[in-house]
Design an enzyme around this catalytic site. Sequence first.
Site, PDB file in Angstrom:
ATOM      1  CD  GLU A 251      -2.982  -1.156   2.254  1.00 16.82           C
ATOM      2  OE1 GLU A 251      -4.047  -1.769   2.087  1.00 16.82           O
ATOM      3  OE2 GLU A 251      -2.720  -0.509   3.302  1.00 16.82           O
ATOM      4  CD  GLU A 371      -4.046  -5.833   2.285  1.00 14.81           C
ATOM      5  OE1 GLU A 371      -4.835  -5.181   3.014  1.00 14.81           O
ATOM      6  OE2 GLU A 371      -2.814  -5.697   2.331  1.00 14.81           O
TER       7      GLU A 371
END
Length: 478
Positions: A251, A371
């Site tokens: 991320e 995710e």
Amino acid sequence: MDTLGKKFGFKGIFWVAILVYFTVNLSYNVLVVNGDEIMEPVVGNLDNPLAYSIINHGIYEEGEIEDEAWTMVQTKGNQFVVNGQPFYVNGFNTYWLMEFAVDQSTRGKVNEVFQQASSVGLTVCRTWAFNDGQGQALQKSPSVYDEEVFKGLDFVVSEAKKYKIRLILTLTNNWDGYGGKPQYVKWGKAAGLNLTSDDDFFTDATIKSYYKANLKARLVKWNTVLNRVNTLTNITYKDDPTIFAWELMNEPRCDADPSGDKIQAWIEEMAVYAKSIDPKHLLEIGLEGFYGPSTPNRVRYNPSKYAQLIGTDFIRNHQVLGVDFASAHIYTDAWISSTISDSHIPFVKSWMQAHIEDAENALNMPVVFGEFGVSAKDRGYNSSFRDTFIGAVYDTLINSTKKGGSGGGSLLWQLFPEGTDSMDDGYAIVLSKSPSTSNIISLQSTRLETFNSLCSWKCHWGCKKKHPSETVLFHDEL
């Protein structure tokens, strides 16, 4: 359009029908889309997935996977392929595997995770291959590694192969969990660098050299002389098909530069560098999937205006040389509202569909939703909503898979065995305690196994007919 009988005769049809019937309840439709004919397999009843039985996906002992079958995952256009055949992913995250593998008292939990994942047909696991400057650190300081922790990672790779599960290995973190970007900046400050923000990680030459040295250690070298060879499998990491892909960072964000130029330059530099070291494995970035300034017509799909100001840019970032597939995450409870609401589901579908379309039309690569999940800590949480949420993700992917689209797969956040509650951030799924969720996961695995296995019979999903002579639905041989 040629009939199946013309392709390989009645006898071939009979045996294919028998095999398909006993795999799952599957039928074929021929759709006409924009004048093109598309072979579309339909698996079960997508509107009522739990109405269908779940197959036993099995567990594999070491040595059971034949070498010729256990080869590198590659990409071909907008699909993953193994041995030339499409490979659709149903997978999961368990980030702490290396940490637990280091300690003999917890090492058995690594085996449990893979065993349970295999039992519901999950084929890919994303996990941390980093621990920077923290307790049980793999990288104790820049370019200084702990051999015992590295052996823990060796164990994770070895156990994954036993259960026919491939690994996406993440190389560092945007966040401070397990060190990540903040730890690199701390090291830089300790070395006397004039750094003012954690986002200097993306621009400072010395910090980038730290990351590159770390990248090189994971991908190829343990020291300046010897290639890193797994102490349990005796296979060099760069040659091991158990590794599905390397992920540059979990991320990445750069709040200091909403234009996205700093992260873009960092991705360009690191992707080329990673591929120069290990050209065999796939590489991805680890993005959450937010649209940025380069595509103002797509920012409407973002969950908020803030999402376009964090320095990432889904399409632009994934057009970088060396990046093999796209990634996006799905967290409606963090992005939209922490209160459970049916309004989350339409966002899931539109978010996924936008990224699947862009991966296909703008990028010509697969996209993995790396995710996704629902936290038990959310207001109004219940397991029924979690099942609905997971089902929406899975059905959106199946709709892409049926047409040979860019929906390459998804990875649940996250799968835990019993007895690991201390690591739970609220999203953990313990299969033994969640039978309905387990059934949904297993059904999705069955669906994708069916596509993958039928493709191993030389079926070409999603091939579009431009001229009658150009369309091949089946090869002559089975």
